[in-house]
Design an enzyme around this catalytic site. Structure first.
Site, PDB file in Angstrom:
ATOM      1  NE  ARG A  94      -3.383   2.523   2.639  1.00 17.54           N
ATOM      2  CZ  ARG A  94      -4.316   2.773   3.561  1.00 17.54           C
ATOM      3  NH1 ARG A  94      -4.611   1.874   4.461  1.00 17.54           N
ATOM      4  NH2 ARG A  94      -4.947   3.930   3.568  1.00 17.54           N
ATOM      5  CE1 TYR A 130     -11.093   6.170  -1.316  1.00 19.25           C
ATOM      6  CE2 TYR A 130     -13.270   6.198  -0.323  1.00 19.25           C
ATOM      7  CZ  TYR A 130     -11.971   5.748  -0.338  1.00 19.25           C
ATOM      8  OH  TYR A 130     -11.532   4.883   0.633  1.00 19.25           O
TER       9      TYR A 130
END
Length: 421
Positions: free
Chosen positions: A90, A244
């Site tokens: 990540r 987002y």
């Protein structure tokens, strides 16, 4: 009822356990199996999980295993919450795209594609094990990128529904602002996973009064601050975008911000270390407050609701899930996976009708769906050219030089997870 959680060693898991314990009347679990290859994490997480169950007088049995076959055998539902490559992968997803001037994020843009390439083959292998041991089991996917992963599962013929906590987070937030019970708030939630808008906020049911204009008028500043977006933008849209959407509406600003601070992955890795130390404390018998900062708020309640509806009659009849489009958004193919309100029952999820969308939203949905088509093709078949085409199609990339540079970086940073590289 038996449930299995693949990725049960995650620091998220006590949030899930807390929900299972509190909502045991909605979802009466007799056995919960936590499955994870990391035996050391499993021991810490399962110890806390059993203490949470004991404190709340839950009679269910919690077991652990590193063997997926054994863990999913005879399960009525399997929850997937995987992170292939862990926080280290990540961290890469969130950093190397910045070298090309593109946003670095684990589910959006080039980082999201990298995560899909690593994740889809692993999830499909697990799903085949589930089908072999119990073909009637439901798969609930919380693994990002949820839309792409759920589409891979559905196209392979699995009984799967995708789940995200964005919608339930908005529901809880709006309920607090309106001073009503969360169950009274229904969202006109439309879009794709991590690309969605709340077009309406209704009281009492899907056909109830739309109080979104009231919310924006009275609480617009607070809503915009939570989104890290200008109040003016939210007012001009007249809807509430997922946070987002900031990667799209303020891409360059976000890139500049990300270049000046540690990655979110680095923050989470430090938090996980602290959480695991807490989980090892035999006196701890509830989820710690620090877990709220880890992310995934209300995930447990959404998961309980969905599992209860798929396995019986305990859950809400209408929920926001990720499932096949099947004509709901007429500008998308039927086998696109969308995130909308759906009727959920033993036969799965059926999306509710959606009014015609403003081109402002429909255009971006169509664009990202085309990218997801190419991303899934790259995840299933591999190859540098397929990766390049997916990146070139993404609206946050879209330039030849960017796509070329990102393709090389993606492959270099993920080679150990790509069988074809």
């Amino acid at each position: 009822m038996k449930l299995a959680v693949v990725g049960g060693g995650s620091t998220y898991t006590p949030e899930l356990i807390d929900g299972f314990a509190r909502l045991r009347d909605t979802l009466p679990i007799e056995e919960l199996v936590l499955v994870d290859p990391a035996a050391d994490r499993l021991e810490l997480v399962s110890g806390l999980a059993r203490r949470i169950f004991a404190k709340q007088d839950h009679a269910g049995k919690i077991t652990t295993t590193t063997d997926i076959d054994a863990g999913v055998a005879d399960a009525d539902a399997v929850l997937l919450q995987l992170r292939v490559g862990g926080q280290a992968a990540r961290n890469q997803d969130e950093t190397w795209p910045l070298e090309c001037g593109c946003v670095g994020q684990e589910t959006t843009g080039a980082g999201g594609l990298a995560k899909a390439l690593r994740t889809v083959p692993v999830v499909l292998d697990i799903a085949e094990l589930v089908r072999r041991t119990n073909p009637d089991a439901w798969i609930i996917d919380f693994t990002n990128p949820v839309g792409i992963v759920t589409r891979a599962l559905l196209q392979a013929g699995h009984k799967a529904v995708g789940l995200c906590n964005v919608a339930i987070g908005f529901q809880r937030k709006f309920a607090r602002l309106l001073e009503v019970e969360p169950g009274q708030v229904h969202l006109d939630h439309v879009g794709l996973n991590h690309l969605s808008w709340e077009l309406g906020v209704r009281l009492g049911g899907p056909d109830g009064e739309n109080v979104l204009p009231k919310l924006l008028a009275e609480h617009g500043d607070a809503i915009a601050d939570d989104l890290h977006m200008p109040r003016e933008l939210v007012d001009r849209l007249g809807v509430v975008p997922s946070y987002y959407l900031r990667y799209f509406y303020a891409h360059d600003e976000v890139v500049r911000e990300l270049g000046t601070k540690p990655s979110r992955a680095a923050e989470v890795a430090a938090m996980e270390k602290e959480l695991l130390a807490m989980y090892g404390d035999p006196a701890l018998d509830e989820k710690p407050e620090l877990l709220a900062k880890r992310g995934g708020a209300f995930y447990s309640e959404a998961a309980v609701d969905l599992a209860a509806s798929l396995l019986g009659d305990g859950g809400s009849p209408v929920q926001v899930v990720n499932t096949y489009n099947n004509g709901t958004l007429p500008f998308l193919p039927d086998d696109a996976v969308i995130e909308v309100q759906a009727r959920v029952g033993r036969d799965g999820a059926t999306p509710l009708a959606v009014p015609a969308l403003d081109p402002l939203y429909a255009g971006l949905i169509a664009n990202v769906t085309a990218y997801e088509d190419l991303a899934l093709e790259a995840a299933l078949r591999g190859g540098r050219d397929r990766v390049f085409k997916a990146l070139l199609a993404h609206p946050l990339i879209g330039q030849f030089d960017y796509a070329e540079g990102l393709t090389d970086r993606l492959i270099a940073h993920n080679r150990e997870h790509l069988a074809w590289a």
